[in-house]
Each structure stands twice: as C-alpha cells, then as structure tokens.
Design a protein around this motif. Structure first.
Motif, PDB file in Angstrom:
ATOM      1  N   LEU A  27       0.893  -1.140   0.075  1.00 16.93           N
ATOM      2  CA  LEU A  27       0.183  -0.020   0.027  1.00 16.93           C
ATOM      3  C   LEU A  27       0.890   1.280   0.064  1.00 16.93           C
ATOM      4  CD1 LEU A  27      -2.436  -1.011   2.760  1.00 16.93           C
ATOM      5  CD2 LEU A  27      -2.739  -1.177   0.461  1.00 16.93           C
ATOM      6  N   SER A  28       0.279   2.149  -0.414  1.00 14.69           N
ATOM      7  CA  SER A  28       1.137   3.645  -0.256  1.00 14.69           C
ATOM      8  C   SER A  28       1.217   4.048   1.333  1.00 14.69           C
ATOM      9  CB  SER A  28       0.252   4.635  -1.116  1.00 14.69           C
ATOM     10  OG  SER A  28      -0.726   5.315  -0.268  1.00 14.69           O
ATOM     11  N   GLU A  29       2.106   4.821   1.613  1.00 10.07           N
ATOM     12  CA  GLU A  29       2.277   5.412   3.040  1.00 10.07           C
ATOM     13  C   GLU A  29       1.111   6.076   3.299  1.00 10.07           C
ATOM     14  OE1 GLU A  29       6.136   7.088   4.329  1.00 10.07           O
ATOM     15  OE2 GLU A  29       7.027   6.262   2.436  1.00 10.07           O
ATOM     16  N   TYR A  30       0.358   6.903   2.442  1.00 11.42           N
ATOM     17  CA  TYR A  30      -0.568   7.647   2.588  1.00 11.42           C
ATOM     18  C   TYR A  30      -1.716   6.836   3.212  1.00 11.42           C
ATOM     19  CZ  TYR A  30       2.224  11.046   0.480  1.00 11.42           C
ATOM     20  OH  TYR A  30       3.210  12.170   0.175  1.00 11.42           O
ATOM     21  N   THR A  31      -2.106   5.777   2.528  1.00 17.15           N
ATOM     22  CA  THR A  31      -3.065   4.747   2.786  1.00 17.15           C
ATOM     23  C   THR A  31      -3.122   4.407   4.228  1.00 17.15           C
ATOM     24  OG1 THR A  31      -3.423   4.294   0.598  1.00 17.15           O
ATOM     25  CG2 THR A  31      -4.256   2.755   1.991  1.00 17.15           C
ATOM     26  N   VAL A  32      -1.589   4.080   4.569  1.00 19.90           N
ATOM     27  CA  VAL A  32      -1.565   3.301   5.898  1.00 19.90           C
ATOM     28  C   VAL A  32      -1.689   4.366   6.754  1.00 19.90           C
ATOM     29  CG1 VAL A  32       0.218   2.415   7.410  1.00 19.90           C
ATOM     30  CG2 VAL A  32       0.307   1.436   4.980  1.00 19.90           C
ATOM     31  N   ARG A  33      -1.317   5.658   6.490  1.00 21.09           N
ATOM     32  CA  ARG A  33      -1.535   6.856   7.554  1.00 21.09           C
ATOM     33  C   ARG A  33      -2.832   6.953   7.714  1.00 21.09           C
ATOM     34  NH1 ARG A  33       2.903  10.326   4.772  1.00 21.09           N
ATOM     35  NH2 ARG A  33       4.686   9.749   6.036  1.00 21.09           N
ATOM     36  N   ASP A  34      -3.885   6.913   6.675  1.00 21.80           N
ATOM     37  CA  ASP A  34      -5.256   7.139   6.863  1.00 21.80           C
ATOM     38  C   ASP A  34      -5.741   6.086   7.815  1.00 21.80           C
ATOM     39  OD1 ASP A  34      -5.400   9.374   5.043  1.00 21.80           O
ATOM     40  OD2 ASP A  34      -5.854   8.227   3.367  1.00 21.80           O
ATOM     41  N   TYR A  35      -5.386   4.800   7.419  1.00 20.61           N
ATOM     42  CA  TYR A  35      -5.775   3.589   8.296  1.00 20.61           C
ATOM     43  C   TYR A  35      -5.437   4.022   9.667  1.00 20.61           C
ATOM     44  CZ  TYR A  35      -7.334   0.194   4.813  1.00 20.61           C
ATOM     45  OH  TYR A  35      -7.914  -0.463   3.750  1.00 20.61           O
ATOM     46  N   VAL A  36      -4.308   4.311  10.070  1.00 18.41           N
ATOM     47  CA  VAL A  36      -3.824   4.533  11.474  1.00 18.41           C
ATOM     48  C   VAL A  36      -4.720   5.656  12.074  1.00 18.41           C
ATOM     49  CG1 VAL A  36      -1.695   5.440  12.893  1.00 18.41           C
ATOM     50  CG2 VAL A  36      -1.515   3.589  10.922  1.00 18.41           C
ATOM     51  N   SER A  37      -4.871   6.793  11.555  1.00 26.51           N
ATOM     52  CA  SER A  37      -5.658   7.807  11.663  1.00 26.51           C
ATOM     53  C   SER A  37      -6.985   7.278  12.222  1.00 26.51           C
ATOM     54  CB  SER A  37      -5.703   8.772  10.738  1.00 26.51           C
ATOM     55  OG  SER A  37      -6.515   9.907  11.189  1.00 26.51           O
ATOM     56  N   SER A  38      -7.753   6.685  11.245  1.00 28.04           N
ATOM     57  CA  SER A  38      -8.901   6.106  11.417  1.00 28.04           C
ATOM     58  C   SER A  38      -9.082   5.330  12.711  1.00 28.04           C
ATOM     59  CB  SER A  38      -9.262   5.667  10.012  1.00 28.04           C
ATOM     60  OG  SER A  38     -10.748   4.995  10.410  1.00 28.04           O
ATOM     61  N   LEU A  39      -7.945   4.319  12.622  1.00 26.11           N
ATOM     62  CA  LEU A  39      -8.006   3.479  13.992  1.00 26.11           C
ATOM     63  C   LEU A  39      -7.770   4.285  15.217  1.00 26.11           C
ATOM     64  CD1 LEU A  39      -5.616   0.893  12.262  1.00 26.11           C
ATOM     65  CD2 LEU A  39      -8.006   0.410  13.015  1.00 26.11           C
ATOM     66  N   MET A  40      -6.904   5.368  15.281  1.00 26.76           N
ATOM     67  CA  MET A  40      -6.779   6.000  16.554  1.00 26.76           C
ATOM     68  C   MET A  40      -8.144   6.619  16.946  1.00 26.76           C
ATOM     69  SD  MET A  40      -3.157   7.567  15.699  1.00 26.76           S
ATOM     70  CE  MET A  40      -3.248   8.951  16.543  1.00 26.76           C
ATOM     71  N   LYS A  41      -8.928   7.276  15.841  1.00 34.35           N
ATOM     72  CA  LYS A  41     -10.034   7.737  16.153  1.00 34.35           C
ATOM     73  C   LYS A  41     -10.967   6.845  16.808  1.00 34.35           C
ATOM     74  CE  LYS A  41      -9.882  11.506  12.858  1.00 34.35           C
ATOM     75  NZ  LYS A  41     -10.166  12.111  11.613  1.00 34.35           N
ATOM     76  N   ARG A  42     -11.209   5.734  16.052  1.00 35.62           N
ATOM     77  CA  ARG A  42     -12.063   4.678  16.490  1.00 35.62           C
ATOM     78  C   ARG A  42     -11.793   4.052  17.847  1.00 35.62           C
ATOM     79  NH1 ARG A  42     -13.255  -0.089  12.429  1.00 35.62           N
ATOM     80  NH2 ARG A  42     -13.828   1.807  11.089  1.00 35.62           N
ATOM     81  N   LEU A  43     -10.557   3.966  18.053  1.00 32.59           N
ATOM     82  CA  LEU A  43      -9.902   3.605  19.604  1.00 32.59           C
ATOM     83  C   LEU A  43      -9.915   4.693  20.695  1.00 32.59           C
ATOM     84  CD1 LEU A  43      -7.531   0.851  18.446  1.00 32.59           C
ATOM     85  CD2 LEU A  43      -9.555   0.270  19.331  1.00 32.59           C
ATOM     86  N   HIS A  44      -9.855   5.761  20.346  1.00 29.71           N
ATOM     87  CA  HIS A  44     -10.091   7.059  21.173  1.00 29.71           C
ATOM     88  C   HIS A  44      -8.548   6.954  21.851  1.00 29.71           C
ATOM     89  CE1 HIS A  44     -14.069   7.735  20.909  1.00 29.71           C
ATOM     90  NE2 HIS A  44     -14.357   6.365  21.515  1.00 29.71           N
ATOM     91  N   ALA A  45      -7.720   6.937  20.768  1.00 32.57           N
ATOM     92  CA  ALA A  45      -6.079   6.747  21.139  1.00 32.57           C
ATOM     93  C   ALA A  45      -5.362   8.033  20.745  1.00 32.57           C
ATOM     94  CB  ALA A  45      -5.492   5.528  20.458  1.00 32.57           C
TER      95      ALA A  45
END
Length: 62
Positions: A27-45
């Motif tokens: 994947l592109s780094e940007y895609t992984v960053r988007d996933y990580v950002s979304s996961l952080m929001k979802r997990l309230h991290a």
C-alpha cells in the motif's frame, strides 16, 4: 474492524513504521496513514502506540 485494520494494528504493535507497514502490505504510505488515523479515532487513542495497546487489551491483536 476489518481484517486489514487488524493487520495494520498488529504491525504497529510489532514495531513497524508506516513505511515498513506500507511495504509489507503493498500500500502507499498515505493509505497506511489514513488507516492509522482512522484506527486512532475509533479506539480513542492519542497516538499509534496507545492504539496498539488498546487493541491488545480488547483482544483484537496479540
């Protein structure tokens, strides 16, 4: 959570950088960053480490 999101969380917990995770998942780094950002929001991290710890506590990853 999707299998891809859980896989990314596991890679983070294992210490992979965004670049390393992107290369492993083809994947592109940007895609992984988007996933990580979304996961952080979802997990309230506040950061990726906290997201990985919370995912472990929830039994999503080991």
């Amino acid at each position: 959570m999707s299998a891809r999101e859980i896989h990314i969380l596991q890679l983070l917990a294992d210490g992979a950088s965004t670049t390393e995770a992107a290369e492993m998942l083809h994947l592109s780094e940007y895609t992984v960053r988007d996933y990580v950002s979304s996961l952080m929001k979802r997990l309230h991290a506040r950061n990726r480490t906290e997201a990985a710890v919370k995912a472990m506590r929830l039994g999503l990853i080991h």
